[in-house]
Scaffold this motif. Sequence first.
Motif, short mmCIF file in Angstrom:
data_model
loop_
_atom_site.label_atom_id
_atom_site.label_comp_id
_atom_site.label_asym_id
_atom_site.label_seq_id
_atom_site.Cartn_x
_atom_site.Cartn_y
_atom_site.Cartn_z
N SER A 1 0.90 -2.59 5.85
CA SER A 1 0.43 -3.80 6.54
C SER A 1 0.07 -3.51 8.00
CB SER A 1 1.51 -4.88 6.48
OG SER A 1 2.67 -4.44 7.16
N SER B 1 -5.65 -3.89 7.01
CA SER B 1 -4.61 -4.52 6.19
C SER B 1 -4.87 -6.01 6.10
CB SER B 1 -3.23 -4.34 6.80
OG SER B 1 -2.95 -3.00 7.01
N HIS B 2 -5.62 -6.53 7.07
CA HIS B 2 -6.03 -7.93 6.98
C HIS B 2 -7.46 -7.99 6.50
CE1 HIS B 2 -2.82 -9.93 9.75
NE2 HIS B 2 -2.30 -9.04 8.93
N ASP C 1 -4.68 -13.88 2.73
CA ASP C 1 -4.98 -12.57 2.14
C ASP C 1 -3.81 -11.62 2.20
OD1 ASP C 1 -5.73 -12.79 5.08
OD2 ASP C 1 -5.60 -10.62 4.84
N HIS C 2 -2.80 -11.94 3.04
CA HIS C 2 -1.67 -11.01 3.18
C HIS C 2 -0.37 -11.80 3.31
CE1 HIS C 2 -2.59 -12.24 7.30
NE2 HIS C 2 -1.29 -12.12 7.50
N ASN D 1 3.80 -4.38 -5.13
CA ASN D 1 3.39 -3.59 -3.97
C ASN D 1 3.81 -2.15 -4.20
OD1 ASN D 1 3.02 -2.27 -1.52
ND2 ASN D 1 3.64 -4.03 -0.28
N SER E 1 -1.47 -3.94 -3.87
CA SER E 1 -0.64 -5.11 -3.66
C SER E 1 -1.26 -6.30 -4.36
CB SER E 1 -0.52 -5.37 -2.16
OG SER E 1 -0.03 -6.66 -1.93
#
Length: 339
Positions: A28, A33-34, A42-43, A147, A152
């Motif tokens: 992350s 990661s975004h 989204d995360h 994950n 993920s």
Amino acid sequence: MHSIKEVSLFFFLVLTNLSVAQHSSWSSSRPDSHAPISIMGDHYHQKGEFMFSYRWMSMKMGGMQIGKENISSESVLDSYMATPTKMQMNMHMLGLMYAPSNTVTLMIMSSYLLNDMGLKTKMGMKFSTSSGGFGDTRISALVKLLNKSQQSLHAMVGISFPTGNINQKDDTPMMSNAILGYPMQLGSGTLDPRFGLTYLGQYEVFSWGTQAQYIFRIGKNSKKYSLGNQFLGNIWSAFKATQSISLSARLSYLSTTSIKGSDASLNPMMMPLLNSTNSGRNLWGIGLGFNYLILNGALKNLRLALEVSNPLSQKTKGIQMKEESAITVGLQYALNHIH
Ligand SMILES: [Cu+2]
């Protein structure tokens, strides 16, 4: 009996698998990661983390179409008293995420909207209407399902509360203090459950993600209509240019069904956007953007992002304005970030 060779091979495999497993969960802490900033939910976060976000989204609409065909203002004015010519929508969105556990992240989002529309009457007179105020409020839970191996998967379950006003009015040449058309209202007026799935993957310098969401409307609002249900699909890929910068490309598909029922105070003969049969559309779009993650200093873990998007093709039900370009700019700040 196993030979020494077999036993040592077994331990070698276990150890290499363990070391791979330790380093291969989805990270992350990368700029990519975004997802591109126009994507929400989204995360998820690790237990105890908070994240504040602010987004500004501006979208233009202009010109009219029926189905996939462009039509002129004049042809719209053959059957209506007035027609919209352009629209500018500005949305400010504030979000808060909090993870009470490593499996569940809670998210709340509220928005403030400003809409301006340019119109023209049959007589050729130009005028404009505007609306503004708080939009609907969304509460969601993101549930981690998987994950590992730099992949993920998480589910989203949420509901939108009708805090946006659906009685926005403005003066028009035909009527003073007239109720504005459906696209100028600030909310749905209904409780809207939302379900989604997001699947993410990472490689050394590339990453990808895909998200599907479906939004329902429960019953009808106080004006006796409900906005169309929506399916929203996104697929994107990002290139990690440096430890703090990534560049992204996104393909989207949005399908909205027509409005059910109608607001009896709107005269559907007056202009296309007062007629609920002129609603519902399918739209393919493309977006290009970048994410910037600050890795150290006082602003560590602050993310800045921008994305511009444009429709590739769109098909409307009835006579509607065409969507044009949109820009989303955002800022995200995580507290108690573990990595
Ligand atoms: Cu977050």
